[in-house]
Design a protein around this motif. Structure first.
Motif, PDB file in Angstrom:
ATOM      1  N   GLU A   1       0.750  -1.178   0.106  1.00 21.54           N
ATOM      2  CA  GLU A   1      -0.028  -0.279   0.053  1.00 21.54           C
ATOM      3  C   GLU A   1       0.890   1.207  -0.047  1.00 21.54           C
ATOM      4  OE1 GLU A   1      -2.843   2.086  -0.637  1.00 21.54           O
ATOM      5  OE2 GLU A   1      -3.311   0.216  -0.668  1.00 21.54           O
ATOM      6  N   ARG A   2       1.953   1.176   0.647  1.00 25.05           N
ATOM      7  CA  ARG A   2       2.915   2.254   0.665  1.00 25.05           C
ATOM      8  C   ARG A   2       3.299   2.577  -0.707  1.00 25.05           C
ATOM      9  NH1 ARG A   2       6.130   0.987   6.156  1.00 25.05           N
ATOM     10  NH2 ARG A   2       4.830   1.439   7.752  1.00 25.05           N
ATOM     11  N   ALA A   3       3.888   1.725  -1.584  1.00 23.99           N
ATOM     12  CA  ALA A   3       4.390   1.687  -2.865  1.00 23.99           C
ATOM     13  C   ALA A   3       3.230   2.020  -3.729  1.00 23.99           C
ATOM     14  CB  ALA A   3       4.733   0.184  -3.278  1.00 23.99           C
ATOM     15  N   ARG A   4       1.987   1.774  -3.420  1.00 22.96           N
ATOM     16  CA  ARG A   4       0.902   2.015  -4.393  1.00 22.96           C
ATOM     17  C   ARG A   4       0.787   3.686  -4.146  1.00 22.96           C
ATOM     18  NH1 ARG A   4      -4.806  -1.047  -4.455  1.00 22.96           N
ATOM     19  NH2 ARG A   4      -4.721  -0.607  -2.427  1.00 22.96           N
ATOM     20  N   GLN A   5       0.633   4.036  -3.075  1.00 30.77           N
ATOM     21  CA  GLN A   5       0.349   5.466  -2.913  1.00 30.77           C
ATOM     22  C   GLN A   5       1.239   6.524  -3.815  1.00 30.77           C
ATOM     23  OE1 GLN A   5       1.050   6.060   1.203  1.00 30.77           O
ATOM     24  NE2 GLN A   5      -1.025   5.188   2.045  1.00 30.77           N
ATOM     25  N   TRP A   6       2.338   5.989  -4.125  1.00 28.53           N
ATOM     26  CA  TRP A   6       3.291   6.783  -5.427  1.00 28.53           C
ATOM     27  C   TRP A   6       3.051   6.553  -6.361  1.00 28.53           C
ATOM     28  CZ3 TRP A   6       5.928  10.791  -3.772  1.00 28.53           C
ATOM     29  CH2 TRP A   6       5.984  11.254  -2.300  1.00 28.53           C
ATOM     30  N   TYR A   7       2.208   5.535  -6.958  1.00 27.56           N
ATOM     31  CA  TYR A   7       2.056   5.049  -8.191  1.00 27.56           C
ATOM     32  C   TYR A   7       1.427   6.199  -8.968  1.00 27.56           C
ATOM     33  CZ  TYR A   7       0.228   2.950 -12.534  1.00 27.56           C
ATOM     34  OH  TYR A   7       0.132   2.668 -14.002  1.00 27.56           O
ATOM     35  N   PRO A   8       0.433   6.913  -8.663  1.00 28.64           N
ATOM     36  CA  PRO A   8      -0.004   8.097  -9.671  1.00 28.64           C
ATOM     37  C   PRO A   8       0.994   9.248 -10.202  1.00 28.64           C
ATOM     38  CG  PRO A   8      -1.440   7.732  -7.660  1.00 28.64           C
ATOM     39  CD  PRO A   8      -0.179   6.768  -7.358  1.00 28.64           C
ATOM     40  N   LEU A   9       1.849   9.403  -8.864  1.00 31.64           N
ATOM     41  CA  LEU A   9       3.440  10.396  -9.330  1.00 31.64           C
ATOM     42  C   LEU A   9       4.240   9.426 -10.257  1.00 31.64           C
ATOM     43  CD1 LEU A   9       5.138  12.624  -8.944  1.00 31.64           C
ATOM     44  CD2 LEU A   9       6.061  11.720  -6.744  1.00 31.64           C
ATOM     45  N   VAL A  10       4.530   8.358 -10.139  1.00 36.37           N
ATOM     46  CA  VAL A  10       5.328   7.466 -11.070  1.00 36.37           C
ATOM     47  C   VAL A  10       4.785   7.570 -12.293  1.00 36.37           C
ATOM     48  CG1 VAL A  10       6.381   5.496 -11.485  1.00 36.37           C
ATOM     49  CG2 VAL A  10       6.454   6.254  -9.206  1.00 36.37           C
ATOM     50  N   GLN A  11       3.500   7.233 -12.371  1.00 38.42           N
ATOM     51  CA  GLN A  11       2.705   7.135 -13.696  1.00 38.42           C
ATOM     52  C   GLN A  11       2.714   8.368 -14.469  1.00 38.42           C
ATOM     53  OE1 GLN A  11      -1.499   7.023 -13.126  1.00 38.42           O
ATOM     54  NE2 GLN A  11      -1.941   5.575 -14.781  1.00 38.42           N
ATOM     55  N   GLU A  12       2.668   9.433 -13.732  1.00 47.43           N
ATOM     56  CA  GLU A  12       2.424  10.952 -14.548  1.00 47.43           C
ATOM     57  C   GLU A  12       4.040  11.255 -14.871  1.00 47.43           C
ATOM     58  OE1 GLU A  12       0.957  15.435 -13.447  1.00 47.43           O
ATOM     59  OE2 GLU A  12       0.421  13.963 -11.960  1.00 47.43           O
ATOM     60  N   ILE A  13       4.875  10.957 -14.224  1.00 42.89           N
ATOM     61  CA  ILE A  13       6.009  11.152 -14.609  1.00 42.89           C
ATOM     62  C   ILE A  13       6.546  10.540 -15.900  1.00 42.89           C
ATOM     63  CG2 ILE A  13       8.596  10.850 -14.173  1.00 42.89           C
ATOM     64  CD1 ILE A  13       7.989  11.673 -11.207  1.00 42.89           C
ATOM     65  N   LEU A  14       6.120   9.084 -15.841  1.00 45.13           N
ATOM     66  CA  LEU A  14       6.541   8.298 -16.999  1.00 45.13           C
ATOM     67  C   LEU A  14       5.549   8.683 -18.157  1.00 45.13           C
ATOM     68  CD1 LEU A  14       8.175   5.736 -17.696  1.00 45.13           C
ATOM     69  CD2 LEU A  14       6.039   4.349 -17.368  1.00 45.13           C
ATOM     70  N   GLN A  15       4.339   9.038 -17.965  1.00 41.98           N
ATOM     71  CA  GLN A  15       3.636   9.518 -19.200  1.00 41.98           C
ATOM     72  C   GLN A  15       3.948  10.810 -19.866  1.00 41.98           C
ATOM     73  OE1 GLN A  15      -0.168   9.448 -17.225  1.00 41.98           O
ATOM     74  NE2 GLN A  15      -0.721   7.456 -17.989  1.00 41.98           N
ATOM     75  N   ARG A  16       4.746  11.517 -18.919  1.00 44.94           N
ATOM     76  CA  ARG A  16       5.329  13.066 -19.676  1.00 44.94           C
ATOM     77  C   ARG A  16       6.481  12.635 -20.375  1.00 44.94           C
ATOM     78  NH1 ARG A  16       3.351  17.912 -17.677  1.00 44.94           N
ATOM     79  NH2 ARG A  16       1.775  17.713 -16.184  1.00 44.94           N
ATOM     80  N   ARG A  17       7.261  11.662 -19.854  1.00 44.41           N
ATOM     81  CA  ARG A  17       8.687  11.337 -20.505  1.00 44.41           C
ATOM     82  C   ARG A  17       8.375  10.569 -21.871  1.00 44.41           C
ATOM     83  NH1 ARG A  17      13.662   9.616 -17.629  1.00 44.41           N
ATOM     84  NH2 ARG A  17      14.587  10.752 -18.975  1.00 44.41           N
ATOM     85  N   TYR A  18       7.413   9.492 -21.728  1.00 44.96           N
ATOM     86  CA  TYR A  18       6.999   8.450 -22.888  1.00 44.96           C
ATOM     87  C   TYR A  18       5.410   8.672 -23.060  1.00 44.96           C
ATOM     88  CZ  TYR A  18      11.773   6.946 -21.420  1.00 44.96           C
ATOM     89  OH  TYR A  18      13.005   6.839 -21.111  1.00 44.96           O
ATOM     90  N   PRO A  19       4.919   9.383 -23.634  1.00 46.55           N
ATOM     91  CA  PRO A  19       3.408   9.727 -23.813  1.00 46.55           C
ATOM     92  C   PRO A  19       2.881   8.437 -24.278  1.00 46.55           C
ATOM     93  CG  PRO A  19       4.735  11.314 -24.931  1.00 46.55           C
ATOM     94  CD  PRO A  19       5.701  10.574 -24.196  1.00 46.55           C
ATOM     95  N   GLU A  20       3.107   8.138 -25.387  1.00 47.28           N
ATOM     96  CA  GLU A  20       2.610   6.863 -25.991  1.00 47.28           C
ATOM     97  C   GLU A  20       2.643   5.664 -25.319  1.00 47.28           C
ATOM     98  OE1 GLU A  20       3.535   7.865 -30.885  1.00 47.28           O
ATOM     99  OE2 GLU A  20       4.605   6.492 -30.037  1.00 47.28           O
ATOM    100  N   GLU A  21       3.930   5.209 -24.750  1.00 47.26           N
ATOM    101  CA  GLU A  21       3.830   3.818 -23.995  1.00 47.26           C
ATOM    102  C   GLU A  21       3.278   4.100 -22.579  1.00 47.26           C
ATOM    103  OE1 GLU A  21       6.357   5.719 -25.309  1.00 47.26           O
ATOM    104  OE2 GLU A  21       7.942   4.427 -26.188  1.00 47.26           O
ATOM    105  N   GLY A  22       3.238   5.322 -22.236  1.00 49.35           N
ATOM    106  CA  GLY A  22       2.576   5.632 -20.833  1.00 49.35           C
ATOM    107  C   GLY A  22       1.065   5.431 -20.966  1.00 49.35           C
ATOM    108  N   ALA A  23       0.714   5.549 -22.058  1.00 50.39           N
ATOM    109  CA  ALA A  23      -0.829   5.482 -22.306  1.00 50.39           C
ATOM    110  C   ALA A  23      -1.390   4.162 -21.688  1.00 50.39           C
ATOM    111  CB  ALA A  23      -1.262   5.997 -23.365  1.00 50.39           C
ATOM    112  N   ILE A  24      -0.523   3.214 -21.831  1.00 49.35           N
ATOM    113  CA  ILE A  24      -1.220   1.680 -21.526  1.00 49.35           C
ATOM    114  C   ILE A  24      -1.022   1.302 -20.220  1.00 49.35           C
ATOM    115  CG2 ILE A  24      -0.842   1.308 -24.121  1.00 49.35           C
ATOM    116  CD1 ILE A  24       1.366  -0.786 -23.108  1.00 49.35           C
ATOM    117  N   LEU A  25      -0.467   2.206 -19.323  1.00 50.49           N
ATOM    118  CA  LEU A  25      -0.105   1.952 -17.892  1.00 50.49           C
ATOM    119  C   LEU A  25      -1.611   1.736 -17.194  1.00 50.49           C
ATOM    120  CD1 LEU A  25       2.404   4.649 -16.846  1.00 50.49           C
ATOM    121  CD2 LEU A  25       2.835   2.345 -16.894  1.00 50.49           C
TER     122      LEU A  25
END
Length: 269
Positions: free
Chosen positions: A151-175
């Motif tokens: 649960e602690r790791a999952r709380q940070w998933y939205p931040l990791v997801q947003e960073i990845l989607q900004r750096r890799y917008p196409e690939e990040g769309a399937i997260l």
């Protein structure tokens, strides 16, 4: 039809040299067929309520009534079921001694053994599905239940997801929208991930023991992702340096960098 990854872990501080987080990936249709076959195999006599590879290895728990020959025969059947239905396996592993010298010095939850493998595994599945499988829809991830570290790791998933989607917008769309956690008795593919995780971790901890190598040989049709990762001291140090560089370089928006800095400051000793 959706693509699903089911994940389990093996190892930890005090009882292994390495920690493994292992995911098995396939379509929802194939996982449904897998679950029917897996349950039928477990229900054979002697019956197994919940599969745990550590019980099989030690002939304890659900395997206490088995002889070694009966155990091996049942494991071979179970491995053949995985081999028929899983598309590929993906794993992230960390050397625990190296972790104590690097990532463990950061504040929680980034200091926890579960944190980096959790996020790295999801990112690896994303890139593999995009590049190798041509998948273009969000996939799903189900981890074995982890009431604290997960649960602690999952709380940070939205931040990791947003960073990845900004750096890799196409690939990040399937997260995944949000990773989920479940019990292995409710989600049988997690039990298959447990088999893989135990064997990989055991043979990394003790390479000369060759524990159940014949069992891994039964999984010849389950391809290994090119995004499998083993983090030793050198790689952990490099990841820390690169994450610091990215945060200071302006490659991601200041508001995201500010959030990430909250978890990257080393603890004072």
């Amino acid at each position: 039809m959706s693509v699903q990854m089911f994940v389990d872990d093996s190892g930890g501080k005090g009882h292994s040299r390495n920690f493994f987080l292992v995911g098995l990936v396939s379509t929802s249709e194939r996982w449904a067929r897998f679950s029917i076959e897996w349950r039928a195999c477990l229900d054979q006599t002697p019956r197994i309520q919940i599969f745990k590879m550590r019980d099989a290895a030690s002939l304890s728990g659900e395997f206490r009534r088995f002889s070694a020959q009966e155990r091996d025969a049942r494991l071979r059947e179970l491995a053949q079921i995985i081999n028929r239905h899983a598309e590929f396996v993906l794993w992230t592993a960390i050397n625990l001694d190296a972790h104590a010298q690097t990532w463990a010095l950061r504040p929680k939850p980034m200091s926890e053994v579960y944190f980096w493998p959790f996020h790295t595994l999801i990112m690896g599945a994303c890139f593999d599905l995009w590049e190798e499988c041509g998948w273009r829809e969000p996939f799903e991830v189900m981890f074995d239940e982890q009431l604290v570290f997960g649960e602690r790791a999952r709380q940070w998933y939205p931040l990791v997801q947003e960073i990845l989607q900004r750096r890799y917008p196409e690939e990040g769309a399937i997260l995944p929208q949000m990773p989920a956690f479940g019990k292995d008795d409710d989600h049988l593919p997690i039990q298959a991930a447990d088999l893989f995780a135990w064997c990989l971790r055991k043979n990394t901890d003790e390479p000369n023991a060759k524990s159940f190598e014949w069992l891994l040989a039964e999984l010849r049709d389950v391809s290994q992702s090119s995004y499998c990762n083993y983090y030793d001291l050198e790689r952990m140090s490099a990841v820390s340096e690169e994450s610091n560089r990215i945060l200071e370089s302006g490659e991601i928006p200041a508001v995201l960098a500010a959030k990430a800095r909250l978890v990257r400051r080393p603890r004072q000793r």
